[in-house]
Each structure stands twice: as structure tokens, then as C-alpha cells.
Write a protein that holds these residues in place. Sequence first.
Motif, PDB file in Angstrom:
ATOM      1  N   UNK A 104       5.820  -2.349  -0.153  1.00 59.32           N
ATOM      2  CA  UNK A 104       6.699  -1.429   0.465  1.00 59.32           C
ATOM      3  C   UNK A 104       7.356  -0.720  -0.530  1.00 59.32           C
ATOM      4  N   UNK A 105       6.270  -0.265  -1.687  1.00 62.35           N
ATOM      5  CA  UNK A 105       6.973   0.445  -2.816  1.00 62.35           C
ATOM      6  C   UNK A 105       6.736   1.974  -2.491  1.00 62.35           C
ATOM      7  N   UNK A 106       7.847   2.852  -2.757  1.00 68.40           N
ATOM      8  CA  UNK A 106       7.468   4.228  -2.493  1.00 68.40           C
ATOM      9  C   UNK A 106       7.069   4.878  -3.812  1.00 68.40           C
ATOM     10  N   UNK A 107       5.875   4.489  -4.011  1.00 69.57           N
ATOM     11  CA  UNK A 107       5.083   4.937  -5.451  1.00 69.57           C
ATOM     12  C   UNK A 107       3.785   5.334  -5.168  1.00 69.57           C
ATOM     13  N   UNK A 108       3.199   5.924  -6.096  1.00 74.72           N
ATOM     14  CA  UNK A 108       1.612   6.132  -5.868  1.00 74.72           C
ATOM     15  C   UNK A 108       0.633   4.907  -6.352  1.00 74.72           C
ATOM     16  N   UNK A 109      -0.406   4.871  -5.455  1.00 70.87           N
ATOM     17  CA  UNK A 109      -1.210   3.703  -5.836  1.00 70.87           C
ATOM     18  C   UNK A 109      -1.770   4.083  -7.260  1.00 70.87           C
ATOM     19  N   UNK A 110      -1.912   5.279  -7.606  1.00 74.67           N
ATOM     20  CA  UNK A 110      -2.414   5.911  -9.296  1.00 74.67           C
ATOM     21  C   UNK A 110      -1.700   4.975 -10.025  1.00 74.67           C
ATOM     22  N   UNK A 111      -0.276   4.968  -9.894  1.00 75.51           N
ATOM     23  CA  UNK A 111       0.670   4.592 -11.058  1.00 75.51           C
ATOM     24  C   UNK A 111       0.230   2.913 -11.123  1.00 75.51           C
ATOM     25  N   UNK A 147      -9.644  -1.122  -8.559  1.00 78.30           N
ATOM     26  CA  UNK A 147      -8.288  -1.146  -8.798  1.00 78.30           C
ATOM     27  C   UNK A 147      -7.333  -0.438  -7.913  1.00 78.30           C
ATOM     28  N   UNK A 148      -7.906   0.665  -7.420  1.00 82.93           N
ATOM     29  CA  UNK A 148      -7.083   1.667  -6.874  1.00 82.93           C
ATOM     30  C   UNK A 148      -6.831   1.034  -5.153  1.00 82.93           C
ATOM     31  N   UNK A 149      -8.025   0.587  -4.848  1.00 78.82           N
ATOM     32  CA  UNK A 149      -7.911  -0.214  -3.636  1.00 78.82           C
ATOM     33  C   UNK A 149      -7.036  -1.376  -3.704  1.00 78.82           C
ATOM     34  N   UNK A 150      -7.048  -1.955  -4.600  1.00 77.96           N
ATOM     35  CA  UNK A 150      -6.254  -3.047  -4.685  1.00 77.96           C
ATOM     36  C   UNK A 150      -4.463  -2.584  -5.083  1.00 77.96           C
ATOM     37  N   UNK A 151      -4.536  -1.436  -5.615  1.00 82.55           N
ATOM     38  CA  UNK A 151      -3.028  -0.976  -6.018  1.00 82.55           C
ATOM     39  C   UNK A 151      -2.379  -0.629  -4.803  1.00 82.55           C
ATOM     40  N   UNK A 152      -3.169  -0.040  -3.893  1.00 85.69           N
ATOM     41  CA  UNK A 152      -2.740   0.620  -2.479  1.00 85.69           C
ATOM     42  C   UNK A 152      -2.150  -0.525  -1.868  1.00 85.69           C
TER      43      UNK A 152
END
Length: 378
Positions: A316-323, A304-309
Motif C-alpha cells: 500500500x505504497x503511495x508511489x509509482x510502479x516505475x520507481x 519488472x513493472x508488473x511485479x512492481x505494481x
Amino acid sequence: MRRHLASPTAVLMMLTAALAVLAACAPPPGVDPAFVHGTDRGDSDRLAAAVVTDAQSYWESAFPKTFGRPWRPLDGGFFSVDTNDQRAKPPPCSGDVKDVEGNAYYCATVDAVAWDRAALLPVLREKYGDAAVAVVLAHELGHAVQQRARIESDDQSRLEAGADCYAGAFLRWVTDGRSEHLRFEPEALDGAMRALIVFRDPISADQPTDPHGTAFDRVGAFQDGYREGPGRCTQLPDLEAAAPEEPNRPVYELLGDRSIEAYFADLVTRRGGRWTPPAPPTDRNALDALDHDIGDQAVVTLLAARHAEAARDALRLPTSAACLTGAYTRSASLSPGDLDEAVEYLLTAGDPPLDAQPAFERIAAFRAGALGGEQSCG
């Protein structure tokens, strides 16, 4: 689902190796532990004495501000036990020294805190750092706070979460440089949180199941106290509902599950982006090891983290992949064991999408997504 929790036997097996490493380390911050019943005045008890001394200093100031009445020092005091010594005297609330083996606890009947200096404190220091000793003992003093504040609940899990929260408030005071004897940098919080999720109070006859809640609940309560102070600790969010435990799924089945890609593809296209899935993992041995060491939800969280990234970059979101990983997790109904596995992975992750953040911030971002959904991620 597979859970790996530290048992007293496992702790004892790690002791010899831990002591060998500790012998080469600089002495910890210390206070003369002469006031501790049963102390050997060694390094571990010097550190423990510093923790409980500074924690009581913290509550002398914080307790009146939070609850409107003065702090009262512990009536029964503090007890250090060498559980390797068969002749050792049991501390309060214990019939035998083995009752405290690999543990620490607050004894409400005599208002005292006891700890195992042989098979708990050295191992905490070796595996997680001195801040781990601070968070464990501060948690037990958190129960003394609850007794003085007359905080009661039929749900023991809420009381445990509150004690974690009070420990977080104290650790913030320490990392802000306001503690007389302890000095921890913010980076030490990562080890403290790792200790928090494996540490459990002893299970008693009248409380035969672990009441602490999931690792998600525990680190969340700790972070709430750290960020917002002790006033937050009686207003914690509802604890995670327990979904049924499921058997651990093999890696090949996890790799064939398209639900993760479907979730992130939908997220990106709904927001007007162009979805390009990440390359699949090539190191099958690493995935098998992760599945074996933590459990299947650790592998799911990595995927999920890889897909989130990929989704974050596409939009182009200024957010963390963890979120965004947390937002995906919110869409699934996880058992307590699965949540433990997800959090354990996030605390130790070396995977590129999450490696840029300290674990404390990574968990905070994950919680934001898990509690608030994708809207919390920008």
C-alpha cells in the motif's frame, strides 16, 4: 541486447511518408528565417528559426544569471541544408552536404549551428512533434553555451549530457509560457525525450564512437535541466558505468528467469507484507514483438513493472510502479544498450502498471528508484 537507432538512410526512407502527413497539418509556429543561410523559407525552417530565436532570447536572460557575464549571439549564425540537393553548398565544419544528412550540429570553429531541413526536421516533426525540433536545436545551442562559459571536459559524454541539460532548461521556459514564438504543452515533452534518445550528433574522425551516453543519462540530464534550471547542468550526477554487452536473450528464457520475482518477494516480506506474484503474461506474441522491436531488456522492464505494481499494492505504497521498477534495475548491472532498451520501453509503454503517467513523469520516477533504490519509493 538489441539497439535500434535512426540512421540517415532510415531517416530518408521515412521522409516521403512524413511530408505527406505534414502537408495536411497546420503550419508550425514560425519566424521569418531570412537570417538563416541557405533557407528555403519553408515551414520547417520557420519552426527552426523560431526555436533558435527564442533560445537565444532565453540565454540573453539566463546566461548572465548563471555565469555572471552577458550572452553573445552566435558569430557564425545558422545554416539550413537541403541534403537532397546535390548542388547545395556544405555548411561550416562539413566537406560535403551528406555530412549533415539526417542531423544537426554545432560548429565550434566558426560558432554556428547547421541542420538538415530535408531529412531531419520533417521527420522529427512527424514522428515526435514540433517540440522534438526544439530539443534537438536547443541541444546544439547548449554546446554554444558551453563554449561561452568555457566549460571543458576530457569526457565528451559529460559535455553531451550538459547540452541535454541546457535543452531541458530552455524547454521548461517554453512550457511555462515565457517564449515569444513557441508554445508547447507539458505533454509535448514525451515526444521531445523520444527524439533525444534516437538523435545523435555526427560521429567524427577524431571521435569515432558515440559520446552521448545511455538513454538513461540523456533523459536524466534533460529532466535535471527542466526541473532545476541551467545552474544544475555543470553539476550532473556521474554517468552510468558501462557493463559488458550481452547477447539478446529469447523470451522463453526471460519468462523462466525467477530473479525478478525473488527481488520483489523479498522486498514485500522484509517490509511485513504478503507477497502475491502477478499473473504471468499471456500474450506471447506481444512479448516476442517487444523483444524484436526494442530488445530483451524491454521485456525484462515490462515484467519488472508488473511485479512492481504487485509489490506496491501489497505494501500500500503511495508511489509509482516505475520507481520500484527502477529500484529493481539498480540491482542489476546493465550495459549501455540494455539501459537504452529499458528507457525506450518506459517512454513508449502502454502496459497497465505504467500507463497512468505521462512518459516524462514515468521516467522521473524510474530514475528516482534507479539512483536511490527502494528507499526513494516510499
